[in-house]
Scaffold this active site. Sequence first.
Site, mmCIF file in Angstrom:
data_model
loop_
_atom_site.group_PDB
_atom_site.id
_atom_site.type_symbol
_atom_site.label_atom_id
_atom_site.label_comp_id
_atom_site.label_asym_id
_atom_site.label_seq_id
_atom_site.Cartn_x
_atom_site.Cartn_y
_atom_site.Cartn_z
ATOM 1 N N GLY A 1 69.718 -7.855 -35.958
ATOM 2 C CA GLY A 1 70.980 -7.215 -35.613
ATOM 3 C C GLY A 1 71.089 -5.832 -36.213
ATOM 4 O O GLY A 1 70.098 -5.142 -36.437
ATOM 5 N N ASP B 1 61.588 -12.978 -34.188
ATOM 6 C CA ASP B 1 62.027 -14.377 -34.198
ATOM 7 C C ASP B 1 60.829 -15.313 -34.112
ATOM 8 O O ASP B 1 60.750 -16.324 -34.827
ATOM 9 C CB ASP B 1 62.978 -14.644 -33.031
ATOM 10 C CG ASP B 1 64.311 -13.933 -33.188
ATOM 11 O OD1 ASP B 1 64.731 -13.721 -34.336
ATOM 12 O OD2 ASP B 1 64.936 -13.600 -32.170
ATOM 13 N N GLY C 1 64.388 -3.087 -34.423
ATOM 14 C CA GLY C 1 64.350 -2.444 -33.108
ATOM 15 C C GLY C 1 65.064 -1.120 -33.034
ATOM 16 O O GLY C 1 64.571 -0.167 -32.416
ATOM 17 N N LYS D 1 65.206 -14.913 -41.064
ATOM 18 C CA LYS D 1 64.900 -13.771 -40.211
ATOM 19 C C LYS D 1 66.141 -12.889 -40.147
ATOM 20 O O LYS D 1 67.218 -13.324 -39.736
ATOM 21 C CB LYS D 1 64.486 -14.232 -38.818
ATOM 22 C CG LYS D 1 63.998 -13.080 -37.934
ATOM 23 C CD LYS D 1 65.111 -12.471 -37.109
ATOM 24 C CE LYS D 1 64.663 -11.261 -36.322
ATOM 25 N NZ LYS D 1 65.714 -10.786 -35.370
ATOM 26 N N LYS E 1 67.393 -13.962 -27.617
ATOM 27 C CA LYS E 1 67.521 -14.611 -28.922
ATOM 28 C C LYS E 1 67.433 -16.131 -28.809
ATOM 29 O O LYS E 1 66.708 -16.773 -29.582
ATOM 30 C CB LYS E 1 68.842 -14.212 -29.598
ATOM 31 C CG LYS E 1 69.057 -14.895 -30.944
ATOM 32 C CD LYS E 1 70.155 -14.248 -31.730
ATOM 33 C CE LYS E 1 69.763 -12.894 -32.219
ATOM 34 N NZ LYS E 1 68.622 -12.931 -33.169
#
Length: 263
Positions: free
Chosen positions: A12, A165, A46, A9, A220
């Site tokens: 960041g 995630d 994001g 995945k 997270k």
Amino acid sequence: MKDNPLVIKLGGVLLDSRDSMKIFFDFLSTYFHNYSRNLIIVHGGGKIIDDMMKKIGMNINKINGIRVTNSSNIDIVVGALAGIANKRILSYLKRNKINFIGVSLSDGDSVLVERSKKLDFKNHTGIPKSGNPKLLFDLLSKKILPVVSSIGITKYGELMNVNADLAASALAKTLGADLILLSDVSSVLDKRGNRIDSINREKFNALINDGTIKNGMIVKVQAALDASEVLGKSVQIASWKENNEKLKLLFNGELSVGTFVYK
């Protein structure tokens, strides 16, 4: 080296830095062409969503770090994730002569997605669970690297934004794969800035209460704990900033460089 697939995945700020993307995908190319372990990339995006919403004057609404996705912004989210973010990754794979395909969670019913029951009927936040591995195994058998955006479709044909995630964990469950959550954060850190080797839910709650874990790291680690429960095994939080040798050993399952999260 392990012989089961590895779900990676990506998160960041990696997708927003051309220099970082070049460095990471140069490494990935070397690994892909020299090792036999099958890889699947799952990604969010994001900041790309935020940038698109700002450009058109839409409000960005998040609760406890989770984006509020509804009928007014779902098309923006889909365009950002399945479009811009996905194709940005594919462009780097193309440059590195890696065979690839861009897909969503629901292609081939690889991951089944339902609307979150915690929110009202207008929300477009999806909850993923494992699905059918056939499509992805067919692709992997042809040495094709799938790049999976965290967009899902319900059985009613509704588009859903899924936490990347959790999407990665459902996909790993589908494939019987290992899972690494790669971001710009190398690991969970204690108050002195030292790496925490492993963490479970009890320790996680204690570290939240004493202020060690806060803000985005709460989201997270929570996602990693949920993923660990889904998979029935530990999940690793690590950074794409590690040097090539460490990343190689990490991908081969031969080294711990981040934090192991387990239920």
